[in-house]
Design an enzyme around this catalytic site. Structure first.
Site, short mmCIF file in Angstrom:
data_model
loop_
_atom_site.label_atom_id
_atom_site.label_comp_id
_atom_site.label_asym_id
_atom_site.label_seq_id
_atom_site.Cartn_x
_atom_site.Cartn_y
_atom_site.Cartn_z
N ASP A 110 -8.49 2.93 94.14
CA ASP A 110 -9.80 3.60 94.08
C ASP A 110 -10.15 4.22 95.42
O ASP A 110 -10.59 5.36 95.52
CB ASP A 110 -10.90 2.63 93.62
CG ASP A 110 -10.93 1.33 94.44
OD1 ASP A 110 -10.05 1.11 95.30
OD2 ASP A 110 -11.85 0.51 94.20
N LYS A 121 -9.68 -4.26 90.44
CA LYS A 121 -10.29 -3.63 89.29
C LYS A 121 -10.66 -2.16 89.55
O LYS A 121 -10.77 -1.37 88.62
CB LYS A 121 -11.57 -4.39 88.90
CG LYS A 121 -11.36 -5.81 88.51
CD LYS A 121 -12.73 -6.48 88.30
CE LYS A 121 -12.58 -7.97 88.12
NZ LYS A 121 -13.93 -8.61 88.08
N GLY A 122 -10.86 -1.82 90.82
CA GLY A 122 -11.50 -0.55 91.17
C GLY A 122 -10.86 0.71 90.62
O GLY A 122 -11.55 1.70 90.38
N LYS A 128 -11.42 6.85 103.04
CA LYS A 128 -12.34 6.73 104.18
C LYS A 128 -11.49 6.76 105.44
O LYS A 128 -11.31 5.73 106.11
CB LYS A 128 -13.07 5.38 104.11
CG LYS A 128 -14.34 5.37 103.31
CD LYS A 128 -15.14 4.11 103.65
CE LYS A 128 -15.74 3.51 102.41
NZ LYS A 128 -16.44 2.24 102.65
N ASP A 161 -9.69 2.26 102.72
CA ASP A 161 -10.72 2.09 103.74
C ASP A 161 -10.02 1.71 105.06
O ASP A 161 -9.56 2.58 105.80
CB ASP A 161 -11.68 1.00 103.23
CG ASP A 161 -12.85 0.72 104.16
OD1 ASP A 161 -13.01 1.44 105.15
OD2 ASP A 161 -13.60 -0.24 103.90
N PHE A 203 -20.69 3.14 102.23
CA PHE A 203 -20.31 2.32 101.09
C PHE A 203 -20.62 3.07 99.81
O PHE A 203 -21.74 3.54 99.61
CB PHE A 203 -21.02 0.97 101.12
CG PHE A 203 -20.34 -0.03 100.24
CD1 PHE A 203 -19.23 -0.73 100.68
CD2 PHE A 203 -20.79 -0.24 98.94
CE1 PHE A 203 -18.58 -1.62 99.86
CE2 PHE A 203 -20.15 -1.13 98.10
CZ PHE A 203 -19.04 -1.83 98.58
N VAL A 204 -19.61 3.21 98.94
CA VAL A 204 -19.80 3.98 97.70
C VAL A 204 -19.56 3.10 96.48
O VAL A 204 -18.83 2.11 96.53
CB VAL A 204 -18.88 5.22 97.66
CG1 VAL A 204 -19.32 6.27 98.66
CG2 VAL A 204 -17.42 4.84 97.91
N ASP A 261 -17.27 -0.93 92.87
CA ASP A 261 -18.38 -1.87 92.64
C ASP A 261 -19.12 -2.26 93.91
O ASP A 261 -18.63 -2.08 95.02
CB ASP A 261 -17.83 -3.16 92.02
CG ASP A 261 -17.06 -4.00 93.06
OD1 ASP A 261 -16.14 -3.45 93.70
OD2 ASP A 261 -17.40 -5.18 93.25
N ARG A 284 -19.74 -0.32 88.37
CA ARG A 284 -18.44 0.31 88.14
C ARG A 284 -18.51 1.41 87.08
O ARG A 284 -17.69 2.32 87.04
CB ARG A 284 -17.41 -0.73 87.67
CG ARG A 284 -17.02 -1.76 88.73
CD ARG A 284 -15.81 -2.54 88.26
NE ARG A 284 -15.62 -3.77 88.99
CZ ARG A 284 -14.98 -3.88 90.16
NH1 ARG A 284 -14.46 -2.82 90.72
NH2 ARG A 284 -14.85 -5.06 90.74
#
Ligand code: IMP
Length: 174
Positions: free
Chosen positions: A98, A40-41, A129, A101, A150-151, A157, A163
């Site tokens: 999104d 979803k991000g 990241k 990482d 963590f963002v 989310d 979100r």
């Protein structure tokens, strides 16, 4: 309610997205390209990105994957929740994420689409990241490189919440 502070403002995001959209316009001149939004991000990033792309021969597809559950760290096991429902053979594709990482998700997706016989795969991510990589992956269009924190917001989310924030915020670790 989590404690957080703005890390990347709405204005900074808008400016950077215009630059990425211009780059995509230039790179795919005369070529059809399919943008695959990873749900979803990436849903907010994708909608702002495509509204800034001027060429009209772009196709938009959606795919949903999960690797986190409700945790803040990737499980490393990528699950396809919803696949692209069209044959992408010989198409130029851009995977729109999104955030990259560990790199495990994008690595999985690049291999997945290459196996499907696409003409080319590029990757586009709002956030990178880079210091958290477990595997080396290319991020061809990168919005912002951030540190290991963590963002949330702008599509990202924490356990499905936050979100809708119009900016990217840094969340305080427990
Ligand atoms: P990777 O497989 O470790 O590269 O993780 C990619 C996915 O993890 C992203 O698409 C996000 O859904 C999620 N993710 C990684 N870092 C964050 C974060 O800081 N906030 C929210 N989601 C994140």
């Amino acid at each position: 309610m989590a404690d957080f502070k703005v890390l990347i403002s709405q204005e900074e995001i808008e400016t950077r997205i215009k630059e990425i959209a211009n780059q995509i316009d230039q790179d795919y001149q005369g070529k059809k390209v399919t943008l695959i939004c990873i749900l979803k991000g990436a849903f907010i990033f994708l909608t702002d990105l495509v509204r800034n792309i001027n060429k009209n021969d772009i196709i938009i597809e959606f795919m949903a994957v999960s690797s986190y559950g409700n945790e803040k760290r990737s499980s490393g096991k990528i699950k396809i929740i919803k696949d692209v429902d069209r044959d992408l053979t010989d198409e130029h594709i851009i995977i729109v994420e999104d955030i990259v990482d560990t790199g495990l998700t994008i690595d999985f997706l690049i291999k997945y689409f290459n196996n499907k016989g696409v003409a080319s795969v590029k990757t586009c991510s709002l956030l990178d990241k880079a210091v958290c990589r477990k595997i080396d992956v290319p991020v061809d269009y990168s919005g912002f490189t951030i540190e290991d924190r963590f963002v949330i917001g702008y599509g990202l989310d924490l356990a499905q919440e936050y979100r809708n924030l119009p900016y990217v915020a840094e969340i305080k670790e427990d």
